[in-house]
Enzyme design. Structure first.
Site, PDB file in Angstrom:
ATOM      1  CD1 TRP A 194      -0.958   2.339   2.284  1.00 20.80           C
ATOM      2  CD2 TRP A 194      -2.797   1.776   1.153  1.00 20.80           C
ATOM      3  NE1 TRP A 194      -1.838   3.407   2.343  1.00 20.80           N
ATOM      4  CE2 TRP A 194      -2.967   3.083   1.665  1.00 20.80           C
ATOM      5  CE3 TRP A 194      -3.841   1.209   0.401  1.00 20.80           C
ATOM      6  CZ2 TRP A 194      -4.128   3.829   1.456  1.00 20.80           C
ATOM      7  CZ3 TRP A 194      -4.997   1.949   0.202  1.00 20.80           C
ATOM      8  CH2 TRP A 194      -5.135   3.241   0.722  1.00 20.80           C
ATOM      9  CG  ASN A 232      -1.411   6.905   2.710  1.00 16.28           C
ATOM     10  OD1 ASN A 232      -1.065   5.859   3.194  1.00 16.28           O
ATOM     11  ND2 ASN A 232      -1.565   7.986   3.441  1.00 16.28           N
ATOM     12  CG  ASP A 233      -0.536  11.250   2.627  1.00 11.44           C
ATOM     13  OD1 ASP A 233      -1.484  10.671   2.100  1.00 11.44           O
ATOM     14  OD2 ASP A 233      -0.624  11.816   3.725  1.00 11.44           O
ATOM     15  NE  ARG A 283      -3.883  13.617   9.957  1.00  8.88           N
ATOM     16  CZ  ARG A 283      -5.015  13.698  10.668  1.00  8.88           C
ATOM     17  NH1 ARG A 283      -4.971  13.706  11.989  1.00  8.88           N
ATOM     18  NH2 ARG A 283      -6.186  13.787  10.052  1.00  8.88           N
TER      19      ARG A 283
HETATM   20  C1  FRU Z   1      -3.480  12.039   4.496  1.00  7.38           C
HETATM   21  C2  FRU Z   1      -3.191  11.328   5.801  1.00  7.38           C
HETATM   22  C3  FRU Z   1      -2.272  12.169   6.649  1.00  7.38           C
HETATM   23  C4  FRU Z   1      -1.602  11.157   7.517  1.00  7.38           C
HETATM   24  C5  FRU Z   1      -1.474   9.978   6.603  1.00  7.38           C
HETATM   25  C6  FRU Z   1      -1.614   8.644   7.268  1.00  7.38           C
HETATM   26  O1  FRU Z   1      -3.770  11.216   3.431  1.00  7.38           O
HETATM   27  O2  FRU Z   1      -4.401  11.037   6.464  1.00  7.38           O
HETATM   28  O3  FRU Z   1      -2.918  13.197   7.337  1.00  7.38           O
HETATM   29  O4  FRU Z   1      -0.367  11.603   7.974  1.00  7.38           O
HETATM   30  O5  FRU Z   1      -2.478  10.109   5.617  1.00  7.38           O
HETATM   31  O6  FRU Z   1      -1.265   7.598   6.432  1.00  7.38           O
END
Ligand code: FRU
Length: 494
Positions: free
Chosen positions: A36, A38-39, A167
């Site tokens: 996986w 994400n960011d 965060r």
């Molecule tokens: C954004 C988020 C951030 C966090 C991360 C967790 O997509 O929710 O705020 O740091 O993903 O995976």
């Protein structure tokens, strides 16, 4: 010292990542080594290479305890994987190393600033997350967590700030060598705001100001902020959760927000002048920028959306991609985005048509493919001809296609992946108001196996979508209800 948790993740990703062949991945968009993504995190230029880290759970293609994956590139298009950089392996980040950023220190070390997450049981049952900002320092491959972590905790919050939503620090270096960072936060009522902190050395931080406050306007919690100077203005980017639509500008759910304004360095205050979405498609979130060595402000985002994460089932070895890096500018008071110019080096096999006049469905010899850069100019002149709808369909076979359509009378551009092989009932379409400029609608469409990024009018707007149609579906056709006149310039990207 590499912890046991990180060692295991590195061993796992190396073995399992090797099992995913090149053609199962996008060609020039980064996807996770395995599992996986994400960011984007820690987007930086260090020791002659671009470094991009990412929110990462190697063990499954769904979100899990967050690690930081790591890749490097010289042109922002061809990426090589490096071993995972961070794992949730200390008391202050045991439940996740959330998003963050990177800076280069004067002594040549690479500094990462990220959010440490700890879950604590609640008296009424369930858990509550606490989030703090932490530092790790390294050499571009291995990173040592700072023994005095966290460097920013609840004590550094201004009044009313939530400890649960604190965060995604984005750090940058000022001209005088000191550091600043912006961090996402919200009030107890979940109203988003962006906090600004300053530091002399990157380790000791102090609160400077509340840089921006939502006051109920754009969603709730504001995630993944970024703040920078661009073309004489200041730009604040953030990704608000739980948005409500405003006309065609914002859409429901997890969205993106760009605020443009003025910044007063002495009072650390930002005065907003303009707001807009960053991306008008479906799959774009959590953007992060870098200033390239040649002075370009380049943005990359997670080419996905939390609301559509069930797009692929967990049988797939990876999920999540980064967007194309985009060069930013401010024009006509708006944020403009263009694909990074390095992409032009990948162009080959040019096919060009001018003034193609057609009604109904048409195909053009040589126009097909799933890794292409295609410029389309639609001549819109209602006095000369009646055009009710124009569409280009791509990733097409007898069953599937993905479409971009335009209705001149409403000036609405729509992306549609309803027929892209999906069996899931999530959002498949999104519409955006666009402008006709000098009698034309200009579209630049970049396809890379599992995605389409549509740059409208030289970057005035971008609509991004992902789809997983079988790669053999590589047809492209054009449709006009009425009479359409188009110019087409297409390159394969290799
Ligand atoms: C954004 C988020 C951030 C966090 C991360 C967790 O997509 O929710 O705020 O740091 O993903 O995976």
């Amino acid at each position: 010292m590499v912890s046991q948790t990180l060692r295991e993740a590195r061993k796992y990703e190396e073995a399992m990542g090797a099992g995913i062949s090149g053609i199962q991945r996008p060609a020039f968009h980064l996807c996770p080594r395995v599992g996986w993504m994400n960011d984007p995190n820690g987007f930086s230029y260090y020791k002659g290479e671009y470094h991009l880290f990412y929110q990462y759970y190697p063990y499954d293609s769904v979100w899990g305890p967050m690690h930081w994956g790591h890749a490097v590139s010289r042109d922002l298009l061809h990426w090589s994987y490096l071993p995972a950089a961070l794992a949730p392996d200390t008391v202050y980040d045991k439940d996740g190393c959330f998003s963050g950023s990177a800076a280069v220190m004067p002594d040549g070390r690479h500094l990462l600033m990220y959010t440490g997450v700890v879950k604590e049981p609640r008296a009424e049952g369930g858990f509550r997350e606490f989030q703090t900002q932490c530092i790790a320092v390294g050499d571009g491959r291995d990173y040592e967590k700072y023994p005095q972590n966290p460097v920013l905790d609840a004590g550094a919050l201004p009044e009313g700030g939530s400890r649960n939503d604190f965060r995604d620090p984005k750090i940058w270096e000022e001209e005088d060598g000191t550091y600043r960072c912006v961090v996402g936060n919200c009030t107890g009522e979940k109203d988003g705001r962006i906090l600004l902190y300053g530091s002399k050395d990157g380790f000791q931080w102090n609160f400077l100001s509340i840089l921006a406050e939502n006051k109920g306007r754009f969603g709730r919690m504001w995630e993944c902020p970024d703040f920078f100077r661009l073309d004489g203005k200041y730009v604040l980017l953030t990704s608000p959760q739980d948005m409500m639509p405003k006309g065609f500008e914002y859409h429901n759910g997890n969205g993106t927000l760009c605020l443009i304004g003025e910044y007063d360095e002495t009072t650390h205050t930002f005065r907003e002048e303009h707001d807009q979405a960053i991306d008008y498609g479906i799959d774009f979130y959590a953007s992060q920028t870098i200033l390239s060595p040649d002075g370009r402000r380049i943005m990359i985002g997670w080419m996905q959306n939390w609301d559509t994460c069930n797009q692929r089932d967990s049988e797939h070895a990876w999920f999540g991609q980064m967007s194309l890096p985009r060069e930013l500018s401010i024009e006509h008071g708006r944020l403009y985005q263009r694909p990074i110019r390095e992409l032009e080096k990948l162009r080959c096999r040019k096919v060009q048509y001018e003034n193609v006049v057609f009604e109904g469905i048409t195909r053009l010899e040589g126009i097909r493919g799933r890794r292409i850069d295609m410029e389309l100019l639609l001549h819109v002149d209602s006095e000369k001809r009646e055009l009710r709808k124009f569409a280009v369909r791509f990733a097409q076979d007898d069953i599937c296609h993905t479409a971009i359509s335009f209705r001149p009378h409403e000036s609405l551009l729509k992306v549609d992946r309803k027929f892209s092989g999906s069996r899931r009932a999530y959002i498949h379409q999104r519409r955006s108001l666009v402008n006709i400029r000098e009698g034309n609608l200009k579209l630049r469409i970049i396809l890379d196996r599992f995605s389409a990024e549509v740059f409208v009018n030289d970057g005035e707007q971008v609509l991004t979508i992902t789809f997983y149609t079988d790669q053999s579906a590589d047809g492209i056709s054009f449709f006009a209800d009425g009479e359409a006149v188009i110019d087409v310039l297409k390159y394969d990207l290799e």
